[in-house]
Design a protein around this motif. Structure first.
Motif, PDB file in Angstrom:
ATOM      1  N   LEU C  64       0.939  -1.388  -0.094  1.00 22.10           N
ATOM      2  CA  LEU C  64       0.030   0.021  -0.065  1.00 22.10           C
ATOM      3  C   LEU C  64       0.754   1.310   0.030  1.00 22.10           C
ATOM      4  O   LEU C  64       1.824   1.298   0.611  1.00 22.10           O
ATOM      5  N   THR C  72      -5.587   9.120   4.500  1.00 20.62           N
ATOM      6  CA  THR C  72      -5.799   7.845   3.886  1.00 20.62           C
ATOM      7  C   THR C  72      -6.734   7.238   5.097  1.00 20.62           C
ATOM      8  O   THR C  72      -6.247   7.053   6.196  1.00 20.62           O
ATOM      9  N   ALA C 254      -8.739   2.370   1.701  1.00 25.30           N
ATOM     10  CA  ALA C 254      -8.084   1.180   1.774  1.00 25.30           C
ATOM     11  C   ALA C 254      -9.217   0.234   2.008  1.00 25.30           C
ATOM     12  O   ALA C 254      -9.567   0.414   3.520  1.00 25.30           O
ATOM     13  N   LEU C 266      -5.586  -6.907   1.943  1.00 21.18           N
ATOM     14  CA  LEU C 266      -6.088  -5.456   1.159  1.00 21.18           C
ATOM     15  C   LEU C 266      -6.949  -6.084  -0.122  1.00 21.18           C
ATOM     16  O   LEU C 266      -6.372  -6.816  -0.959  1.00 21.18           O
ATOM     17  N   PHE C 269      -7.774  -0.475  -3.058  1.00 14.47           N
ATOM     18  CA  PHE C 269      -7.335   0.536  -2.799  1.00 14.47           C
ATOM     19  C   PHE C 269      -7.233   1.585  -3.514  1.00 14.47           C
ATOM     20  O   PHE C 269      -6.861   1.512  -4.870  1.00 14.47           O
TER      21      PHE C 269
END
Lengths: 309, 312, 293
Positions: C64, C72, C254, C266, C269
């Motif tokens: 990421l 974020t 994310a 994840l 994102f």
């Protein structure tokens, strides 16, 4: 890390973290804390070694079989051993039911309010009263049967095992009560609800469900309290546990001596042989104490497995 | 159920009270209350005995003389009833003991709570607790036969056979577990998120412990100091054996002194007859002792209660 | 728990010198940079981060890039590893026994998990605000000054405290009672105090772990406004279980999810608008439309 300081903050240069200095301080602090912990451990080791070195010489069967004597080589621990045994059983028989009863009252019966709070505060204060003060209480109340005013309450028990046991019971009562309360509190409320749910009365619930669950914990606490009583000296000196007793007690009204008093008696004499005898007595006393503690610990572990706590 | 309904006005038969059962329940309730009441009666008994005998003592000796006099010789022909030497001896030992138990106990509490692995902790904690379980007569023996000779052969040759210093050492050691275990509890009660907050601004472990955790636990830790001091004041056998029987208003720990507790033991071992003023001294000394420890215990309880409030 | 203290001390001495050199060079570069509005640089670059608690894996292979001077957001259902991932960015997980981390977290081109790194200095540069307001039981002033003091701040402490409290939008409320205990403030004030405490050591990045979950709506809104404002000076990474909050305050979002193997990964994102209006992954869509979690 090399580039982490890249942000442009104007005051960036104002921080001087001095890390290696801080880590050195931290390491020194760690060393000090570790050393502090080891002080107690090292002292205990020295104490045990010293007692063993002084006392091992007299440690043989005759020591446990003989009565006290003016001659060190003939002196023994028998009356003290039996006295301690009598005393501890008497103490247990008095303190256990009263202590558990008080704990049940406080946990299961007592209404929330001033009186209950006062009793609870009083118990924690009693736990901090010096043992010798309990000795004075025992001397007046149980030996002489008076509280100083009014008529004497039946003349008292004299300097007997029952007087000593009653004094000791009052002394350890706060410990027994608090331990029992904690065990009773640990019993899940759902169990009580289940019992009430099938129509049990309060006492039936306590007797059939709460106490059996709490019992091992109560026993552990009681054994630990008794191991405190077995090493106590001062209150028994107050009530006049004789320092020269050359016989085994036969009834609750007999005079008696106990291990720590016999030890004190020997320590207080100037001849070095008697001091070594005292060390021998200490070895016996400590072995007894350690086995009581071991039983308490085992009991705790065993119940821990049983109830998955 | 509905089929069994009783006559109108009373509860259904199966819901009616069972008189006998109820009486038994009530009796049990009273018996249990009596058990709890015994603890209160104990306190009442102690206070009553000490106060009644103490008042009789103060009929013969003025409180002024008792609390301000600097000579304590009730057992001599030339009687003097100034309790200050006994209080002085007691405080000397208690302060000396605190000089050992406070730093050592705090250090071990911090080690056990902040540094030790769970395995190390599981070994060290019970060992420290053994220190608290060793009978005080054993500490007295050790002070007299090991500590004092060591002091005389090494540091201070002028030490008397009976001296306050050896008593300080052993009383200090025996109160270490009290300080360390109660302080350990207090340190454990400090919430983990305070530690995280300190780490979060770049503190090292040393700074987290000394500047955040320890100050946050301070009132709980102070309570442990007070309780240890109270215990030291009431300690009897070690000081009786090691510190001597000479009421002596001194700050020199190498001299022989007498504590309040040791005096009470001395009288009860002798043949002083009951009912005399000499014998009554033990009640009034015990009353002083009781009052001192009670006040300290109450203060400690207050401080602890305030500490708990902060984190609940 | 954080490794051998003395060894690290030695190594840090060396790396301090290198850092000092880095400062001047990098600061010079930064000064010529355009307004961050255009195309922000990367503040934190996570490469293949995996984390285990003992035998149990909690985070699986997350990569990421966190943009500089932006907010974020990490979102996802509880247990998806978002807080754990957040705590990888300032090595907070080092404090838990039995944690093992693989992968790299690059901050300004340096891996904070490199062997010669000093965790306390990572945390100074990457500040943190926690779920529950956790002021120290000290005065407001000392709360803010704590980090600066231990890190050897040589400037004017009063000014720093005022500046930090002002940035945290708390100064006007407390300027007359700086000696009051931090615990005496309301929950929302306490959280802003914690933000002031975090920025007083001049971090580049501020991590926020569900910072509003213990606050009422009004206090929440103040913190949200503050986040956007702070993004001018700091890079902010916020974990939130509240999707509206993520939509309101964040520039990028994310989405993480732990599926049947309970390992947090994840899923997607992208820019926040993109995630909420046009999610690429069906699981993201299901989550933001409220079908689970």
């Amino acid at each position: 890390m090399a580039a982490t300081d890249m942000q442009a903050g104007a005051d960036r240069g104002l921080y001087v973290p001095r890390l290696s200095f801080r880590h050195k301080k931290g390491a020194a602090f760690f060393a000090i804390c570790l050393a502090g912990t080891l002080v107690g451990v090292v002292f205990l080791a020295f104490l045990l070694l010293d007692v063993w070195r002084d006392g091992a010489g007299f440690l043989r069967w005759e020591f446990l079989q003989n009565f006290p004597s003016r001659f060190p080589e003939r002196a023994g621990f028998q009356s003290a051993l039996w006295g301690s045994l009598w005393l501890i059983i008497t103490t247990a028989l008095l303190a256990f039911p009263i202590g558990v009863g008080a704990a049940i009252y406080l946990e299961e019966y007592a209404p929330r309010g001033f009186v209950t709070k006062a009793i609870q505060t009083n118990i924690s204060n009693l736990a901090g009263v010096p043992s010798i003060v309990f000795g004075i209480l025992g001397l007046q109340l149980f030996v002489r049967g008076t509280i100083g005013i009014g008529p004497s309450i039946g003349g008292g028990f004299g300097r007997s095992i029952i007087a000593g046991g009653a004094t000791m019971a009052l002394l350890i009562l706060p410990i027994v009560i608090v331990a029992a309360q904690e065990s009773i509190r640990a019993v899940p409320p759902s169990l009580r609800e289940a019992s009430y749910g099938v129509g049990a009365t309060r006492w039936q619930t306590v007797w059939h469900h709460v106490l059996p669950q709490a019992f091992p914990g109560i026993m552990t606490g009681t054994i630990l309290a008794l191991s405190r009583a077995i090493g106590e000296t001062a209150p028994l000196i107050m009530i006049g546990a004789l320092t020269f007793v050359a016989f085994r007690p036969e009834s609750l009204l007999d005079p008696f001596t106990v291990m720590p008093i016999q030890i004190y008696n020997w320590v207080a004499r100037p001849q070095p042989e008697f001091q070594d005898l005292a060390a021998t007595g200490i070895i016996v006393l400590l072995v007894m104490l350690l086995s009581m503690n071991a039983i308490a610990v085992l009991l705790r572990q065993w119940t821990g497995r049983r109830y998955g706590r | 159920m509905a089929a069994d309904t009783a006559a109108a006005g009373g509860p259904a038969a199966q819901f009616q009270r069972r008189r006998g059962r109820e009486l038994v329940e009530q009796a049990i309730g009273y018996a249990l209350f009596l058990c709890a009441a015994i603890t209160v009666l104990t306190t009442v008994g102690i206070v009553l005995i000490l106060v009644v005998e103490g008042l009789q003592f103060f009929r013969d000796v003025s409180p002024w003389e008792f609390f301000t006099g600097t000579k304590w010789t009730p057992l001599f022909t030339n009687q003097a009833f100034g309790v200050l030497p006994l209080i002085g001896g007691t405080l000397l030992v208690a302060v000396g003991a605190a000089l050992i138990s406070v730093p050592v106990g705090s250090a071990s509490a911090i080690y056990l709570s902040e540094f030790a692995s769970p395995a190390t902790r599981a070994v060290l904690k019970p060992i420290l607790e053994i220190l608290a379980g060793v009978p005080t007569v054993v500490y007295g023996y050790f002070a007299l036969t090991a500590v004092t000779p060591l002091l005389r052969t090494t540091l201070f040759p002028e030490t008397e056979i009976f001296n306050a210093l050896s008593a300080m050492v052993v009383v200090g050691i025996m109160t270490i577990p009290m300080v360390s275990s109660l302080s350990d509890d207090a340190l454990h009660a400090v919430p983990a998120d305070l530690r995280e907050a300190a780490y979060g601004v770049g503190a090292t472990k040393f700074e987290v412990v000394t500047r955040v955790v320890y100050p946050a636990a301070l009132s709980g830790i102070i309570a442990s100091y007070i309780l240890a001091a109270s215990r030291a004041i009431g300690e009897t056998m070690a000081v009786t054996i090691a510190a001597g029987a000479s009421p002596n208003l001194t700050a020199n720990p190498l001299e022989s002194i007498q504590t309040m507790t040791a005096y009470i033991v001395q009288v009860s071992l002798g043949d002083t007859p009951h009912g005399t003023i000499e014998f009554r001294t033990i009640f009034v000394v015990a009353l002083t002792l009781f009052a001192m420890t009670l006040v300290m215990n109450i203060i400690a309880a207050r401080v602890t209660a305030r500490f708990r409030e902060v984190y609940d | 728990m954080v490794g051998n203290v003395t060894d690290e001390a030695e190594r840090t001495a060396a790396s301090a010198a290198a850092r000092a050199a880095g400062v001047s060079v990098q600061a010079g570069v930064r000064a010529t940079e355009p307004e961050p509005a255009a195309e922000p640089g990367i503040a934190v670059e996570m490469r293949n981060i995996s984390l285990w608690y003992g035998q149990k894996q909690a985070v699986g292979n997350v990569s990421l890039d966190v943009p500089r001077n932006r907010v974020t957001a990490l979102i996802g259902p509880s247990g998806c590893g978002k807080s754990t991932l957040l705590r990888c960015i300032n090595r907070m997980n080092d404090l838990i026994d039995g944690v093992r981390i693989e992968g790299e977290v690059m901050i300004d081109g340096a891996n904070i998990y490199a062997p010669n790194t000093e965790p306390s200095q990572v945390r100074r540069h990457v500040g943190m605000v926690f779920q529950k307001p956790n002021p120290f039981p000290k005065s407001i002033y000392d709360n803010v000054a704590f980090g600066a003091k231990i890190n050897g701040y040589t400037g004017n402490m009063d000014d720093l405290v005022e500046e930090s409290l002002t940035k945290a939008a708390l100064w006007d409320e407390v300027k007359h009672e700086l000696k009051k205990s931090g615990l005496a403030l309301s929950g929302g004030q306490q959280q802003r105090l914690c933000i002031a405490r975090a920025i007083a050591v001049n971090p580049e990045i501020v991590l926020m772990d569900e910072p509003c979950s213990a606050l009422d709506p009004i206090a929440t809104q103040r913190i949200e406004d503050l986040m956007l404002e702070l993004a001018n000076d700091y890079t902010i990474v916020v974990v939130t279980h509240n999707m509206q909050q993520a939509a309101r305050v964040s520039h990028k979002t994310a989405f993480m999810l732990a599926e049947d193997d309970l390992v947090g990964r994840l899923i997607e994102f992208s820019d926040t608008d993109e995630i909420f209006l046009n999610p690429q992954d069906s699981r993201t869509e299901e989550y933001i439309t409220g079908r689970f979690g």
